[in-house]
Design an enzyme around this catalytic site. Sequence first.
Site, mmCIF file in Angstrom:
data_model
loop_
_atom_site.group_PDB
_atom_site.id
_atom_site.type_symbol
_atom_site.label_atom_id
_atom_site.label_comp_id
_atom_site.label_asym_id
_atom_site.label_seq_id
_atom_site.Cartn_x
_atom_site.Cartn_y
_atom_site.Cartn_z
ATOM 1 N N ASP A 171 0.838 -1.186 0.000
ATOM 2 C CA ASP A 171 0.000 0.000 0.000
ATOM 3 C C ASP A 171 0.880 1.245 0.000
ATOM 4 O O ASP A 171 1.935 1.254 -0.644
ATOM 5 C CB ASP A 171 -0.923 -0.032 1.224
ATOM 6 C CG ASP A 171 -2.304 0.528 0.914
ATOM 7 O OD1 ASP A 171 -2.397 1.739 0.662
ATOM 8 O OD2 ASP A 171 -3.275 -0.243 0.928
ATOM 9 N N HIS A 233 -3.331 5.851 3.140
ATOM 10 C CA HIS A 233 -4.165 4.685 2.847
ATOM 11 C C HIS A 233 -3.636 3.423 3.513
ATOM 12 O O HIS A 233 -4.394 2.647 4.115
ATOM 13 C CB HIS A 233 -4.239 4.511 1.328
ATOM 14 C CG HIS A 233 -5.267 3.540 0.853
ATOM 15 N ND1 HIS A 233 -4.966 2.246 0.514
ATOM 16 C CD2 HIS A 233 -6.607 3.676 0.633
ATOM 17 C CE1 HIS A 233 -6.057 1.622 0.101
ATOM 18 N NE2 HIS A 233 -7.066 2.475 0.164
ATOM 19 N N SER A 541 -11.100 -1.432 -0.468
ATOM 20 C CA SER A 541 -9.807 -1.308 0.198
ATOM 21 C C SER A 541 -9.933 -1.523 1.692
ATOM 22 O O SER A 541 -8.990 -1.963 2.349
ATOM 23 C CB SER A 541 -9.207 0.087 -0.038
ATOM 24 O OG SER A 541 -8.720 0.230 -1.334
#
Length: 865
Positions: A171, A233, A541
């Site tokens: 990520d 994220h 996600s």
Amino acid sequence: MKKSSVVVTSILATACAAALATGQGSDGVQWLESLEPAPAATSTEPVDESPQRWFVELSGTPIADGGSATQLQSEKKAFRDAARSARLKYIEHYAFDGLFNGFSVSVSRAQLSTLMRMPGVRAIYPVETIQRPETGTIGPAMATALAMTGADVAQSELGLDGSGIKVAVMDTGIDIDHPDFGGAGTNGATTFPTSRIVAGWDFVGDAFNADSSSALYNPVPSPDANPDDCGGHGTHVAGIIGANGQVKGVAPNVKFGAYRVFGCNGSTTADIMIAAMERALADGMDVLNMSIGSTYQWPEYPTAKAASRLVNRRMVVIASAGNSGGTGMYSTGAPSVGDKVISVASFDNTHTRQSVFTVSPDNTRIGYSPASSAPPPPTAGSASLARTGTTSSTADGCSALPAGSLAGQVALIRRGGCTFHLKALNAQNAGAIGVVIYNNLAGPLNPSVAGTPAITVPAVGISDTSGALLDARITGGGASLTWTAETGSFPSPTGGLLSSFTAYGMSPDLQLKPDIGAPGGAIHSTYPLESGGYATLSGTSMSAPHVAGAAALLLQAAPRTSSQQVRNILQNSAVPQLWSGNPAFGLLDLVHRQGAGMMKIDQSILATSRVEPGKLSLGESEGGAVTRSLEIENNGTAPVTYTLSSVDAIASGASTFVPQFFLPKTGVSFGTSSVTLEPGAKAVVGVTFTPPAAPVGGQYGGYLVLTPDDGSGVLRVPFAGYIGDYQARAVLTPTANGFPWLAKSTGDTYLKQDEGATYTMAGSDIPYFLVHLDHQARLFRMDVVDAATGRVWRRAMQTEHLGRNSSANGYFTFTWDGMVMAGKRSEVAPDGRYVMRISVLKALGDETNPAHWESWDSPVITVKR
């Protein structure tokens, strides 16, 4: 939020109203009206979706499948030598041996056919650019999401926390200073690796951004050894998996590997993902979470194949199904479409955590979301509430208001009729000191008031029910609003339903995807300290890391569980959910959108019986009834009898881009109605499926249900298939723009050549072919036809496993450089008159069956060098 009224006005519609929202098509099948808004109408303007960066797959077997490193290096040298001889101008970005054999390269469109023709090239695939989701600022607590999956029970009653399991997060990295991961916080400096983040690598650096449309575009990686997160994220994803602080994740004692593939802003590319996968394998990770992916791809796409090879190497791989539900069917992305990858759909959280204001006379608490591009709401102070008008034309705030008419008041405005910016601007110009916009659809509202001139007063969004309450208070004699610093948890009307963005399956080879679902809609988790420490994101996600954390709990509870078994175990105990389009129908949502349903990790761990396979992909129904076998195993200490039954789920229609919903009936018969198993015993049961006859071209599915007599958990097996002849599905559809085209390039655009054209074959003066793929294609072929005889003369190029276009107006660009294939070498096509025949082999088609091909002949092409 996501649910809107099309025919029925409330998501809580009565059964009578729900019945009115159905009908019967000409084929006799019952169609269902969804309360979800239909996809927005798109422009008919053509959209070029052609990549310039490509995976090149060579013919040899990668090391993960037993290939020879020496042989692979020899193949790569041969490719480079051949490319030099062919004067192929390309940039080599990555070379792979372990999980994929080949390269990622950039090449001009003019030389794309040259690349495809290189000896030793098995196939090429686009290197997709992968966007990162936007963030919110406040949202549901993790506790409600943990309760949805049984992770809270696994922690509190089963004593599991993921100890001893290493989870890789591919990520944006992980904030190594964050105290929820054992970091030193804002007052100290943490040295990587840490006690919890034990491995990792930064593949890109802070400034990397693969989005060519961005002002910050910088496709040049600057790797280093510290995978600290500046994008956010990855820290959010890691928090869901295993934070242990203010946020408590699913498996709060796992160790992490952080593999950073995003810069601080923007996008990454699929080839960097494979490099990160190879590193995670070398670092000995037990579980890999990939909350990123490339839409519309095949299981043969390089990231999907690489991910399946990781499973073969004893790593559990979880990937998000994708947020492309708005683009229609077959939109699940790679790597999640990989054969052995666990593809995860998203359900909305049951509760929404929001900031709170109160309303007189009884201080009723109202949850709100701050509007983006407006000043933050205050945390104290009161003002009277006022409507913008008394009629439908004025209550929505779309008309200018008398100066001073809202002076010193907070304006209550209904959604609809114009932009949020115009509503807020009109209230601001009338003297309002704040704006509250309420939804005209079911659920909370998260507005943006971005625009010119800027909004200078606080603006917030609230739900439809809260708006109706405030409107009634104003009507009943007036009310005042008091801002507070509090937050509260409020039930979500869409809680437990599939998120509007979650992708549809199946995969192009008709494998059932996604595999399972978990909470992903509005999840509150960790975030980099310099950006506030905590934030809310929505997407698949966020659902994938719930499953990654659950896999860690399962491996802790049963250390001998193989990577190949984890998906089946999780699917057996999952619970399918009601249709998000209208839960009042009481029907189960599409199997090819929710997979096995909501994950229940506590039930998976406690289950003493197992059913294999964990899912049934039934393929196309052209041949009629289909028979499969189930193997049921009792690993408990007492006999158990299972009663066998089935239940249908909603089916989808033939349209690729506009979802249609139906209720067909699948005939399911079992070899026996019940099975009794002694401890340690196994039994095999045959199941025969008679697929529905309509809607032709749609996808159907349901669940086999095994109900025990001892009160233990029900076991389920999802099934799905295609209605009719899959090879009858159109691929080379013309679209509104009449594709395919023969074209000339003008630099920024293409000019269609209806009557043919002459090409010098110098520079960009070569034939361009604009092709729309309405569905994924198994093979794509360009053959050169002699214009005088109509016979195929030579092949220009061939490649395989192409993804579909993302919209009805999208297209891919292919070129011909004037070279053709002559055995294992290339030769120049002499000057002359030719026709290019473009052919596609349908998905799962038989290459020897002409009915499984579609073709298009171009206008005459004159080559005159």
